[in-house]
Design an enzyme around this catalytic site. Sequence first.
Site, PDB file in Angstrom:
ATOM      1  N   SER A 272      32.709  96.910  26.653  1.00 38.98           N
ATOM      2  CA  SER A 272      32.058  97.430  25.264  1.00 38.98           C
ATOM      3  C   SER A 272      33.025  96.258  24.245  1.00 38.98           C
ATOM      4  O   SER A 272      32.415  95.603  23.401  1.00 38.98           O
ATOM      5  CB  SER A 272      32.216  98.501  24.834  1.00 38.98           C
ATOM      6  OG  SER A 272      33.372  99.294  24.935  1.00 38.98           O
ATOM      7  N   HIS A 302      30.747 102.467  32.555  1.00 43.71           N
ATOM      8  CA  HIS A 302      31.439 102.569  31.557  1.00 43.71           C
ATOM      9  C   HIS A 302      31.386 103.734  30.673  1.00 43.71           C
ATOM     10  O   HIS A 302      32.006 104.831  31.190  1.00 43.71           O
ATOM     11  CB  HIS A 302      31.285 101.299  30.497  1.00 43.71           C
ATOM     12  CG  HIS A 302      32.287 100.885  29.565  1.00 43.71           C
ATOM     13  ND1 HIS A 302      33.648 101.526  29.333  1.00 43.71           N
ATOM     14  CD2 HIS A 302      32.161 100.087  28.575  1.00 43.71           C
ATOM     15  CE1 HIS A 302      33.768 101.010  28.385  1.00 43.71           C
ATOM     16  NE2 HIS A 302      33.013 100.137  27.651  1.00 43.71           N
ATOM     17  N   HIS A 348      41.610 104.893  37.162  1.00 43.58           N
ATOM     18  CA  HIS A 348      41.388 103.757  36.065  1.00 43.58           C
ATOM     19  C   HIS A 348      41.750 102.373  36.733  1.00 43.58           C
ATOM     20  O   HIS A 348      42.569 102.378  37.255  1.00 43.58           O
ATOM     21  CB  HIS A 348      42.245 104.401  34.915  1.00 43.58           C
ATOM     22  CG  HIS A 348      41.714 103.631  33.765  1.00 43.58           C
ATOM     23  ND1 HIS A 348      42.543 102.356  33.240  1.00 43.58           N
ATOM     24  CD2 HIS A 348      41.146 103.996  32.568  1.00 43.58           C
ATOM     25  CE1 HIS A 348      41.948 102.040  32.221  1.00 43.58           C
ATOM     26  NE2 HIS A 348      41.201 102.882  31.888  1.00 43.58           N
ATOM     27  N   ARG A 357      44.873 110.252  26.738  1.00 46.12           N
ATOM     28  CA  ARG A 357      43.644 110.615  25.922  1.00 46.12           C
ATOM     29  C   ARG A 357      43.219 112.009  26.925  1.00 46.12           C
ATOM     30  O   ARG A 357      42.744 112.736  26.006  1.00 46.12           O
ATOM     31  CB  ARG A 357      42.604 109.431  25.875  1.00 46.12           C
ATOM     32  CG  ARG A 357      42.837 108.239  25.218  1.00 46.12           C
ATOM     33  CD  ARG A 357      41.780 107.164  25.518  1.00 46.12           C
ATOM     34  NE  ARG A 357      41.717 106.812  26.939  1.00 46.12           N
ATOM     35  CZ  ARG A 357      40.938 105.897  27.371  1.00 46.12           C
ATOM     36  NH1 ARG A 357      40.022 105.549  26.293  1.00 46.12           N
ATOM     37  NH2 ARG A 357      40.755 105.777  28.744  1.00 46.12           N
ATOM     38  N   ASP A 403      37.176 110.370  30.442  1.00 40.41           N
ATOM     39  CA  ASP A 403      36.158 111.078  30.942  1.00 40.41           C
ATOM     40  C   ASP A 403      36.452 112.496  31.378  1.00 40.41           C
ATOM     41  O   ASP A 403      35.251 113.203  31.594  1.00 40.41           O
ATOM     42  CB  ASP A 403      35.539 110.003  31.805  1.00 40.41           C
ATOM     43  CG  ASP A 403      34.851 108.807  30.911  1.00 40.41           C
ATOM     44  OD1 ASP A 403      34.683 108.980  29.820  1.00 40.41           O
ATOM     45  OD2 ASP A 403      35.437 107.711  31.469  1.00 40.41           O
TER      46      ASP A 403
END
Length: 466
Positions: A272, A302, A348, A357, A403
């Site tokens: 993105s 994504h 990742h 995160r 996620d």
Amino acid sequence: MSAIALRSLLRQTPRSAFARSARFASTAAKQQTLKERLAELIPAELENVKATRAEHGKKSFGPVLVDQLYGGMRGLPALIWDGSVLDADEGIRFRGKTIPECQELLPKAPGGSEPLPEALFWLLVTGEVPTQEQVTTLSKDWAARAAIPEFVEELLDRCPPTLHPMSQFSLAVTALNHDSTFAKAYQQGISKREYWGPVFEDCMDLIAKLPSIAGRIYRNVYGQGKLPAIDSNKDYSWNLATLLGFGDNAAFVELMRLYITIHSDHEGGNVSAHAGKLVGSALSDPFLAFSASLNGLAGPLHGLANQEVLLWLRKMQSKIGENATDEAVREYVWSTLKGGQVVPGYGHAVLRKTDPRYTAQREFALKHLPDDPMFKLVAQVYNIVPNILLEAGKAKNPWPNVDAHSGALLTHYGMDQMNFYTVLFGVSRAFGVAAQLIWDRALGAPLERPKSYSTAAIKKMFEGKN
């Protein structure tokens, strides 16, 4: 000190504008708007980039391997991205600050404990921690810009509810190009040195209007009734939560503040971010550039990953039940791997430790929803999966990423429409993409045009060579 005198002082020093941010943030910048502060920073950063290229421009990062061309350009140094840098062991830093540092230093809403996204955007653009007053001014500015054109409302209202929310989101953002300040200025022959000004205005409009677009999509698709008005006395996240129908839940509003902050930027190589930068380099306006970002974010590799995690967790719950034993969870994880599937939310492309995160969301859950069954399962999986992945040799990084947690938090507060989760990701990612688009135009970044090769050309290039 006048603005002219300050610019002169900035030009005289060879250090980067961002290295001196603390001094300026505590003096002249306190009462400045974001655009005024940015105007002061640009001349010095132009000199900084010029000096960096003069000193290091002919130096090499190292060899490019053929495998990198076939492997998604992983690890290939090819972009300048100022807002954030991702370290494999440490995670993301926003203008040099870790997520815990941002949580500590950035201004918060009255009574809140999570950083305001407005403050994070100021940091991404300037490299400075803003004052509470500057953040409040930015909140009011975005609220004043929040309305979307009537024809965009009609476009969204005419979309069938079966059209994916991300498709509707991209459609609406693209349509905002109709009123682009930069597109109009370019047609009128604006000087290249002044590109950043109208791009800044477009980026401010873009970010400001996203809650109205997201709220309209959510209510159209999921039947939540008419949209309430934007409250100019509230912050960005409160207005977003209210437009979605969750504004009366203070904890959900806090979650939105955290969610937007940690999803805002993740350096420039992800799909993105790179898509937005690439399209922006063609001097497409920020609405068109960010629409490209959204289309990349909509891909299952994504932005859709968080809902894949939630689906996997729900399947596990349906098979082994709630409050399952560790052994039952282990068996389910092994059955996933032996079935040729991956454990979603783990691993990742860059990180080699637990994503900070993820940690920020885990700490939020421990504070606000420690007894939630889905959170308990997420925590249980966190304690079990890394060792299994290491044993199986399935991942260079067996640790959870962002996620692995976000879906469980949203579900807890009643937002269980998984197709909408990527829209929230998109609202967040606008902050990082917009900040970089502004600086790309301020620094005169050129059109991106990397060299490509065919397989036949590569074979011929190395023919007869060891």
